[in-house]
Design a protein around this motif. Structure first.
Motif, mmCIF file in Angstrom:
data_model
loop_
_atom_site.group_PDB
_atom_site.id
_atom_site.type_symbol
_atom_site.label_atom_id
_atom_site.label_comp_id
_atom_site.label_asym_id
_atom_site.label_seq_id
_atom_site.Cartn_x
_atom_site.Cartn_y
_atom_site.Cartn_z
ATOM 1 N N ASN A 123 1.458 -91.976 75.933
ATOM 2 C CA ASN A 123 1.626 -90.516 75.927
ATOM 3 C C ASN A 123 2.557 -89.995 74.824
ATOM 4 N N VAL A 124 3.002 -90.864 73.938
ATOM 5 C CA VAL A 124 3.928 -90.417 72.888
ATOM 6 C C VAL A 124 3.147 -89.817 71.714
ATOM 7 N N ILE A 125 3.630 -88.677 71.248
ATOM 8 C CA ILE A 125 3.042 -88.039 70.064
ATOM 9 C C ILE A 125 4.057 -88.125 68.929
ATOM 10 N N VAL A 126 3.614 -88.703 67.829
ATOM 11 C CA VAL A 126 4.492 -88.888 66.670
ATOM 12 C C VAL A 126 4.327 -87.695 65.733
ATOM 13 N N THR A 127 5.435 -87.176 65.249
ATOM 14 C CA THR A 127 5.385 -86.114 64.231
ATOM 15 C C THR A 127 6.383 -86.457 63.126
ATOM 16 N N LEU A 128 6.378 -85.676 62.073
ATOM 17 C CA LEU A 128 7.182 -86.016 60.907
ATOM 18 C C LEU A 128 8.418 -85.138 60.788
ATOM 19 N N ARG A 129 9.463 -85.735 60.260
ATOM 20 C CA ARG A 129 10.678 -84.976 59.989
ATOM 21 C C ARG A 129 10.343 -83.874 58.972
ATOM 22 N N ASN A 130 10.949 -82.739 59.139
ATOM 23 C CA ASN A 130 10.771 -81.585 58.252
ATOM 24 C C ASN A 130 9.442 -80.848 58.486
ATOM 25 N N PHE A 155 13.547 -79.871 75.976
ATOM 26 C CA PHE A 155 12.151 -79.901 75.520
ATOM 27 C C PHE A 155 11.354 -80.934 76.295
ATOM 28 N N PRO A 156 10.046 -80.793 76.327
ATOM 29 C CA PRO A 156 9.228 -81.804 77.010
ATOM 30 C C PRO A 156 9.398 -83.178 76.352
ATOM 31 N N GLU A 157 9.227 -84.204 77.146
ATOM 32 C CA GLU A 157 9.387 -85.572 76.636
ATOM 33 C C GLU A 157 8.134 -86.014 75.892
ATOM 34 N N GLY A 158 8.248 -87.178 75.269
ATOM 35 C CA GLY A 158 7.051 -87.796 74.698
ATOM 36 C C GLY A 158 6.772 -87.410 73.262
ATOM 37 N N PHE A 159 7.812 -87.028 72.527
ATOM 38 C CA PHE A 159 7.646 -86.763 71.095
ATOM 39 C C PHE A 159 8.574 -87.693 70.329
ATOM 40 N N ARG A 160 8.080 -88.241 69.218
ATOM 41 C CA ARG A 160 8.917 -89.115 68.391
ATOM 42 C C ARG A 160 8.773 -88.682 66.941
ATOM 43 N N VAL A 161 9.919 -88.358 66.335
ATOM 44 C CA VAL A 161 9.897 -87.844 64.960
ATOM 45 C C VAL A 161 10.267 -88.968 63.998
ATOM 46 N N ILE A 162 9.446 -89.144 62.957
ATOM 47 C CA ILE A 162 9.730 -90.191 61.961
ATOM 48 C C ILE A 162 9.811 -89.551 60.573
ATOM 49 N N PRO A 163 10.479 -90.201 59.619
ATOM 50 C CA PRO A 163 10.556 -89.621 58.266
ATOM 51 C C PRO A 163 9.186 -89.668 57.570
ATOM 52 N N GLY A 181 -1.112 -90.139 69.764
ATOM 53 C CA GLY A 181 -1.528 -89.325 68.623
ATOM 54 C C GLY A 181 -0.407 -89.117 67.640
ATOM 55 N N ILE A 182 -0.786 -88.823 66.400
ATOM 56 C CA ILE A 182 0.201 -88.438 65.381
ATOM 57 C C ILE A 182 -0.272 -87.122 64.781
ATOM 58 N N LEU A 183 0.657 -86.193 64.626
ATOM 59 C CA LEU A 183 0.334 -84.859 64.106
ATOM 60 C C LEU A 183 1.092 -84.664 62.796
ATOM 61 N N MET A 184 0.371 -84.290 61.738
ATOM 62 C CA MET A 184 1.046 -84.102 60.450
ATOM 63 C C MET A 184 0.394 -82.998 59.621
ATOM 64 N N GLU A 185 1.229 -82.315 58.833
ATOM 65 C CA GLU A 185 0.719 -81.357 57.841
ATOM 66 C C GLU A 185 0.500 -82.130 56.538
ATOM 67 N N LEU A 196 2.374 -84.465 51.377
ATOM 68 C CA LEU A 196 2.522 -85.877 51.738
ATOM 69 C C LEU A 196 1.884 -86.720 50.639
ATOM 70 N N GLU A 197 2.377 -87.959 50.508
ATOM 71 C CA GLU A 197 1.782 -88.860 49.517
ATOM 72 C C GLU A 197 0.452 -89.392 50.056
ATOM 73 N N PRO A 198 -0.597 -89.413 49.203
ATOM 74 C CA PRO A 198 -1.916 -89.862 49.677
ATOM 75 C C PRO A 198 -1.892 -91.246 50.316
ATOM 76 N N ALA A 199 -1.165 -92.207 49.725
ATOM 77 C CA ALA A 199 -1.165 -93.577 50.273
ATOM 78 C C ALA A 199 -0.591 -93.580 51.696
ATOM 79 N N TYR A 200 0.353 -92.705 51.959
ATOM 80 C CA TYR A 200 0.956 -92.612 53.290
ATOM 81 C C TYR A 200 -0.057 -92.071 54.300
ATOM 82 N N VAL A 201 -0.759 -91.027 53.893
ATOM 83 C CA VAL A 201 -1.755 -90.420 54.785
ATOM 84 C C VAL A 201 -2.882 -91.417 55.064
ATOM 85 N N GLN A 202 -3.280 -92.158 54.022
ATOM 86 C CA GLN A 202 -4.357 -93.144 54.210
ATOM 87 C C GLN A 202 -3.914 -94.306 55.097
ATOM 88 N N LEU A 203 -2.630 -94.671 54.997
ATOM 89 C CA LEU A 203 -2.104 -95.709 55.895
ATOM 90 C C LEU A 203 -2.106 -95.195 57.344
#
Ligand SMILES: Cc1ncc(COP(=O)(O)O)c(C=O)c1O
Length: 383
Positions: A123-130, A155-163, A181-185, A196-203
């Motif tokens: 149930n964890v949703i990963v999002t990005l710093r900034n 805030f609701p639980e289950g969110f993890r922010v990464i750089p 799931g992971i949510l990113m702009e 975002l850098e293309p190689a990161y998005v493709q990974l």
């Protein structure tokens, strides 16, 4: 009572407004209540893609208003069905849920990810710093900027922010076994117009496939032609599982959409989600007009205008470069960006800011002459 006084007396003070009361607009030019004109490089924060009061858009909306306005999602209506078909045909996505804003589109994505992970206990949703994903409590939890969180916890639980752009952190997060799931702009808009850098998005796409995680792309600001493709992810060579969009989607009426791909198209069933106004015929007719006009010629025009701006800014003192794609551009200014934006307004140019940058989101079809005039005002105020 003057607009400004009435506003300050009675409207909740959530917005830091510029010192102008806008009265009318046509194309890329607005007039304030004193009759002063402004060139528009903001499109109401990325909304009025074809400028103010675009005649084709106004006709589509008024024709629909005169035919069928609100009737509710208890009935089928042609504009929302046709729009969903068009969005799916143009993106390869399979189903569309309609809301009224970017935050609502993202709320839908978060619910889809949670239900997707339910059967495996993830149930964890990963999002990005900034990042920025909206101002409801759940989309704030997803937003990776602490300054938006102040005062509003818990805030609701289950969110993890990464750089962002950190491959190791991404791999560690997506292999932890608890992520649905992971949510990113693709371009962090409110975060300062940082792609975002293309190689990161493709990974991210590869890891999501390997670990059965939904790759969710927030195209609220980048979408609908803004960056030179219908959706910005298309320039990254990926196929997301979920795409959220809003802002320019209906060209000036409130509409958000959450597009669901193959893997999660059947996740939402009857009663799982809903909205009284979502996908109403008027907004859907507006969006049909917008999406059907975003063709190759328009997108080429977006890129040509980007090149024009970049070239015009290249030799200009007072800034440290232009970031972004298409007509979503950020300029890191030597002077405080808010100061530059106010000075531009005084000289007849509407620009936005994002973090420490001046942000440009002009109409996708702005004339080169208006663009030149606006850039001249901007350059004058940079140093
Ligand atoms: C990337 C992104 N997601 C979500 C939102 C929230 O959209 P709305 O203000 O329509 O709720 C925004 C608004 O700026 C945004 O830029």
């Amino acid at each position: 009572m003057l607009t400004k006084q009435a506003d300050q007396a009675y409207v909740a003070g959530t917005y830091g407004r510029f010192d102008a009361a806008m009265a009318s607009g046509q194309g890329a030019v607005y007039q304030d209540e004193d009759g002063k004109s402004y060139i528009d490089f903001g499109t109401g924060i990325g909304v009025t893609l074809f400028g103010a009061c675009d005649p084709g858009w106004v006709k589509a909306v008024t024709d629909q208003l005169n035919t069928l306005g609100h009737v509710s999602n208890l009935y089928y209506t042609a504009p929302q069905a046709k729009l969903a078909e068009l969005l799916c045909q143009r993106t390869g996505m399979k189903k569309v849920f309609y809301g009224n804003s970017g935050a609502e589109a993202n709320e839908c994505a978060l619910k889809v990810a949670r239900k997707y992970g339910e059967s495996t206990g993830r149930n964890v949703i990963v999002t990005l710093r900034n990042s920025f994903h909206g101002r409801t409590i759940a989309t704030l939890a997803a937003t990776g900027q602490d300054r938006f969180h102040e005062h509003f916890g818990p805030f609701p639980e289950g969110f993890r922010v990464i750089p962002a752009n950190d491959h190791d952190a991404l791999e560690a997060a997506l292999t932890a076994g608890d992520v649905c799931g992971i949510l990113m702009e693709m371009i962090q808009g409110e975060g300062g117009v940082i792609p975002l850098e293309p190689a990161y998005v493709q990974l991210a796409e590869k890891l999501c496939r390997e670990h059965d995680i939904l790759l969710m792309v927030d195209e609220v600001q980048t979408g609908n032609g803004r960056t030179g493709s219908l959706y910005c992810y298309m320039q990254y060579g990926i196929q997301p599982d979920v795409v959220t969009t809003a802002k320019g989607l209906a060209g000036g009426l409130p509409m958000g959409a959450c597009l669901l791909g193959e893997r999660c198209q059947h996740i939402l069933g009857k009663g799982d989600h809903g909205s009284t106004f979502g996908g109403n015929p008027i907004c859907a007719a507006a969006a049909l007009n917008v999406i059907s006009r975003i063709d190759d010629a328009l997108l080429e025009g977006v890129k040509a205008r980007e090149a024009f701006i970049r070239q015009a800014m290249a030799d200009c003192p007072g800034h440290q470069g232009v970031t972004g794609m298409g007509l979503m551009l950020g300029i890191a200014t030597d002077k405080p960006s808010a100061e530059v934006a106010s000075a531009c307004l005084r000289d007849g140019l509407m620009v936005l800011t994002a973090h420490e940058k001046v942000r440009l989101l002009p109409p996708l079809n702005i004339s080169f002459e208006a663009l030149r005039q606006g850039i001249d005002i901007l350059k004058k105020n940079l140093s």
